[in-house]
Enzyme design. Structure first.
Site, short mmCIF file in Angstrom:
data_model
loop_
_atom_site.label_atom_id
_atom_site.label_comp_id
_atom_site.label_asym_id
_atom_site.label_seq_id
_atom_site.Cartn_x
_atom_site.Cartn_y
_atom_site.Cartn_z
N SER A 136 62.78 -9.84 -24.82
CA SER A 136 62.30 -11.20 -25.05
C SER A 136 61.19 -11.26 -26.09
O SER A 136 61.07 -12.25 -26.82
CB SER A 136 61.81 -11.80 -23.73
OG SER A 136 62.92 -11.96 -22.85
N GLU A 146 61.11 -9.84 -28.80
CA GLU A 146 61.73 -9.90 -30.14
C GLU A 146 62.42 -11.23 -30.41
O GLU A 146 62.91 -11.46 -31.52
CB GLU A 146 62.76 -8.76 -30.29
CG GLU A 146 62.14 -7.40 -30.57
CD GLU A 146 61.49 -6.79 -29.33
OE1 GLU A 146 62.05 -6.95 -28.22
OE2 GLU A 146 60.42 -6.18 -29.46
N VAL A 186 65.18 -13.07 -20.23
CA VAL A 186 64.83 -13.08 -18.80
C VAL A 186 63.64 -12.15 -18.59
O VAL A 186 63.75 -10.93 -18.79
CB VAL A 186 66.01 -12.62 -17.92
CG1 VAL A 186 65.59 -12.55 -16.45
CG2 VAL A 186 67.19 -13.56 -18.06
N LEU A 187 62.51 -12.74 -18.24
CA LEU A 187 61.30 -11.97 -17.94
C LEU A 187 61.10 -11.99 -16.44
O LEU A 187 61.12 -13.06 -15.83
CB LEU A 187 60.09 -12.59 -18.65
CG LEU A 187 60.01 -12.30 -20.15
CD1 LEU A 187 59.11 -13.32 -20.83
CD2 LEU A 187 59.51 -10.90 -20.41
N ILE A 188 60.95 -10.80 -15.85
CA ILE A 188 60.71 -10.72 -14.40
C ILE A 188 59.39 -9.99 -14.18
O ILE A 188 59.18 -8.90 -14.71
CB ILE A 188 61.86 -9.99 -13.68
CG1 ILE A 188 63.17 -10.78 -13.86
CG2 ILE A 188 61.54 -9.85 -12.18
CD1 ILE A 188 64.40 -10.08 -13.30
N SER A 232 54.48 -5.00 -12.07
CA SER A 232 53.19 -4.75 -11.40
C SER A 232 52.02 -4.82 -12.38
O SER A 232 50.87 -4.57 -12.01
CB SER A 232 53.22 -3.35 -10.74
OG SER A 232 53.56 -2.41 -11.75
N HIS A 291 51.95 -7.38 -18.21
CA HIS A 291 52.91 -7.41 -19.33
C HIS A 291 53.67 -8.75 -19.33
O HIS A 291 53.82 -9.41 -20.34
CB HIS A 291 53.87 -6.23 -19.11
CG HIS A 291 54.65 -5.85 -20.31
ND1 HIS A 291 55.97 -5.55 -20.26
CD2 HIS A 291 54.30 -5.73 -21.61
CE1 HIS A 291 56.42 -5.24 -21.46
NE2 HIS A 291 55.42 -5.34 -22.29
O1 LIG Z 1 58.98 -5.64 -19.53
N1 LIG Z 1 59.78 -6.45 -19.15
C1 LIG Z 1 60.68 -7.16 -19.93
C2 LIG Z 1 60.85 -6.99 -21.32
N2 LIG Z 1 60.12 -6.05 -21.99
C3 LIG Z 1 60.46 -5.58 -23.31
C4 LIG Z 1 59.83 -6.41 -24.43
O2 LIG Z 1 60.43 -7.72 -24.45
C5 LIG Z 1 60.03 -5.74 -25.79
O3 LIG Z 1 61.41 -5.62 -26.04
C6 LIG Z 1 59.38 -4.38 -25.86
O4 LIG Z 1 58.02 -4.48 -25.45
C7 LIG Z 1 59.44 -3.79 -27.27
O5 LIG Z 1 58.82 -4.65 -28.19
N3 LIG Z 1 61.72 -7.76 -22.01
C8 LIG Z 1 62.47 -8.69 -21.35
O6 LIG Z 1 63.27 -9.40 -21.99
N4 LIG Z 1 62.33 -8.88 -20.01
C9 LIG Z 1 61.47 -8.15 -19.28
O7 LIG Z 1 61.39 -8.38 -18.04
#
Ligand SMILES: O=Nc1c(NC[C@H](O)[C@H](O)[C@H](O)CO)[nH]c(=O)[nH]c1=O
Length: 166
Positions: free
Chosen positions: A61, A63, A90-92, A95, A98
């Protein structure tokens, strides 16, 4: 005339002349795939032709904002305008903090893209505290407690493009 059963639509929109981009993250893939499928289903139900739905993906997400920005520009440079774009992620909550930082920054960045490109960029980011919440909003939880929010995003893309695109 209000079209019954099509979410929040206030009238029947003809999407047959639209070209719509969907750009989705690849984290939480089962949920992402259901949301993308729901968006495509609703776009097609509103007349958007299959060949005019362009799907792109990014790692996560975080990106989505720059990926969406470049997606719009690259399509334009190749002579194929996108009339609307639906970034889906989808961000979940885990802990750490982030989740909060990505949710807030990505939301603000996506919001700015509609004005930058003068076309609808729909907010397709689920920011959920549990996986169960995300499954429910993709319409794939055990009890089918909610509808697939991807369908709302498809409807919003058509309405905004038909109503406001120049
Ligand atoms: O950490 N959790 C998640 C996540 N982390 C990765 C982040 O978006 C990115 O791709 C990396 O940090 C690299 O830049 N990306 C999601 O779409 N959902 C999540 O739940």
């Amino acid at each position: 005339m209000a079209v019954k059963g099509l979410g929040q639509l206030d009238q029947d929109y003809d999407g047959s002349k639209l070209r719509v981009g969907i750009i989705h993250a690849r984290w939480n893939r089962q949920i992402i795939d259901a949301l993308v499928e729901g968006a495509i289903k609703r776009l097609q139900s509103l007349g958007v032709k299959e060949e005019n739905i362009v799907v792109e993906t990014v790692p996560g997400s975080f990106e989505l904002p720059w990926g969406t920005d470049r997606f719009i520009q690259k399509e334009l440079e190749s002579g194929r305008r996108l009339d609307a774009v639906i970034p889906i992620g989808v961000l979940i909550k885990g802990s750490t903090m982030h989740f909060e930082y990505i949710s807030d920054s990505v939301t603000h960045a996506i919001m700015g893209l509609s004005s930058k490109h003068n076309r609808p960029v729909i907010f397709g980011l689920l920011t959920c505290l549990t996986e169960e919440q995300a499954l429910a909003r993709a319409g794939i939880d055990e009890g089918k407690t909610m509808h697939n929010h991807g369908e709302d995003w498809g409807a919003a893309a058509v309405e905004m493009a038909v109503k406001f695109n120049e």
